[in-house]
Design an enzyme around this catalytic site. Structure first.
Site, PDB file in Angstrom:
ATOM      1  N   SER A 109      34.951  39.837  37.677  1.00  0.00           N
ATOM      2  CA  SER A 109      36.224  40.364  37.310  1.00  0.00           C
ATOM      3  C   SER A 109      36.209  40.664  35.906  1.00  0.00           C
ATOM      4  CB  SER A 109      37.409  39.321  37.651  1.00  0.00           C
ATOM      5  OG  SER A 109      38.684  39.719  37.358  1.00  0.00           O
ATOM      6  N   ASP A 250      40.879  45.970  34.488  1.00  0.00           N
ATOM      7  CA  ASP A 250      39.681  44.614  34.293  1.00  0.00           C
ATOM      8  C   ASP A 250      38.412  45.258  34.788  1.00  0.00           C
ATOM      9  OD1 ASP A 250      40.341  44.039  36.853  1.00  0.00           O
ATOM     10  OD2 ASP A 250      40.312  41.783  36.563  1.00  0.00           O
TER      11      ASP A 250
END
Length: 456
Positions: A109, A250
């Site tokens: 992530s 992200d």
């Protein structure tokens, strides 16, 4: 006072799959192979041909973990479909679309390139439950040699060449047919991550003028001084290019942070407020509320209350938001950090789809983002982490008494949250309220008590 206890601890799985430093346990090829075998055995149910979809972000270590997982699944008798670098929500979508038994995303992530992670999705495109992850862990501890596939029953691997195009079309379909983004100038920061191709393509195909940042991944630069966790570059670019909106994703594109035309940051709480208002006005909001976590600002809760909507709070983690949404028939939820789940279009947080909903509002209302996207004033909020050693001091009499006293001081004007980290020996102390000085004093005093208890 809200005291959130961690879910039952598992050895490998945390709140968002397995995560760690690449080539160090648990992010080794050996453990990835073992995970593929165990998950493959658990999900080879029924007599159909079993399939798993594997996607990844742009980290160098993905080249190590992807073949290890592939070997594990093939050894368990599952066919493997390799999707390549794609956002996490794209893999969730493809898992459902291709009627796969399992979806796998290799990503850490928003973490730096040195880290990596593995998260799993069921055939419905939802993240696996704590209980299912515990079953996989238990299988990984067993001797599986006698349960793996016979030579004639091994799986095969293939690459899905049109995976990116399928996701682009899926994301675009979240907008009403005929709605275009012509005339809008957008700055898009893809964090040198999984969305570096698909997000610009979707916006461009919808008619927007797209100025891109973070679209040159090299295996090392994912999330490095870019993306949703470092939105300063986005803000500067929005002002420089006189853009209508800035969008920062992200590394795996499951979260989004925005910037208005003045370069001011718009967090996940403000995005939730905007979409809730728009969906309510269109009659598209299911139920009488939305879902967020205990970290979302009290200002959001008060704003929604003014619309006649409830804010359902869950523990931190978009998987818990999604679970609550499914259990209560709600179609909007998310986190302050930028995870936004639109259940009509996706089963997990999708930064691109969330950004498209905001752009749709800008098109319809014809007003600047600085007016459209700031629907409430957040209350002052302060979060501090206190590290401890030994037993957690969270439930000690001294901490309990101090928390009760702090809650009394905030009664009617704020709230207090104490929770233990699920991954580190930390107590997270969060307070928010109308009086910023009081909030700071409450946090200072509670942290001092926790530190004293830990030292004692």
């Amino acid at each position: 006072m809200n005291q959130i206890q961690p879910r039952p601890k598992r050895r490998l799985f945390g709140t968002d799959g397995i995560r760690g430093r690449a080539n160090t346990a648990p992010m080794t090829a050996e453990i990835a192979l073992r995970l593929g075998q165990a998950a493959g055995l658990l999900f080879t149910r029924g007599d159909h041909r079993h399939r798993v979809i594997i996607g990844k972000d742009t980290r160098l270590s993905g080249y190590m973990l992807e073949p290890a997982l592939t070997a594990g699944f093939i050894g368990a008798g599952m066919d493997v479909t390799l999707a390549g670098p794609l956002p996490t929500p794209a893999i969730a979508m493809l898992t459902r679309s291709l009627r796969a038994d399992l979806g796998v995303v290799i990503s850490a992530s928003h973490n730096p390139f040195e880290d990596n992670g593995i998260k799993l999705f069921g055939p419905d495109g939802a993240k696996l439950s704590d209980e299912t992850e515990a079953e996989i862990e238990a299988l990984m501890e067993e001797d599986l040699s006698g349960r793996l596939a016979a030579p004639s029953a091994l799986g095969r691997a293939m690459r899905l060449v049109d995976a990116a195009g399928r996701y682009v079309e899926s994301a675009k379909s979240s907008l009403p047919r005929g709605l275009r983004l012509d005339g809008l100038r957008v700055v898009l920061d893809c964090a040198n991550g999984a969305a570096y191709k698909v997000a610009p393509a979707a916006l461009w195909e919808l008619g927007a003028e797209v100025i891109t940042l973070g679209v040159s991944p090299d295996g090392f630069n994912i999330n490095h001084e870019c993306g949703s966790t470092v939105p300063s570059a986005l803000s500067a670019a929005v002002v420089k290019h006189r853009a209508d909106l800035g969008i920062a994703l992200d590394g795996d594109a499951d979260r989004v942070i925005l910037a208005d035309e003045r370069g001011r940051i718009i967090d996940g709480d403000q995005v939730l407020a905007l979409i809730a208002r728009a969906f309510q006005a269109d009659g598209r909001l299911s139920g009488s509320g939305i879902v967020a976590t205990v970290m979302s600002n009290l200002g959001l809760e008060r704003y929604l209350g003014g619309l006649g909507l409830a804010l359902h709070r869950t523990p931190v983690g978009d998987r818990y938001v999604a679970e609550h949404m499914r259990a209560h028939g709600l179609n909007l939820g998310g986190e302050q950090s930028g995870h936004v789940i639109l259940a009509d279009f996706a089963t997990t947080g999708d930064g691109l789809i969330a950004a498209l909903q905001v752009l749709a509002v800008l098109v319809r209302e014809g007003r600047p983002a600085s007016e459209v996207c700031r629907l409430f004033t957040p209350l002052p909020q302060l979060l501090r982490n206190v590290r401890y050693s030994g037993a957690s001091p969270l439930l000690s009499p001294a901490v309990t008494a101090a928390a009760a006293a702090a809650e009394a001081r905030l009664a009617g004007i704020g709230r207090l949250l104490l929770r233990a980290s699920g991954t580190e020996p930390l107590i997270r102390v969060m307070a928010e309220g109308e009086d910023e000085q009081l909030v700071a004093a409450v946090v200072d005093e509670l942290c001092a008590v926790i530190e004293a208890e830990s030292a004692g």
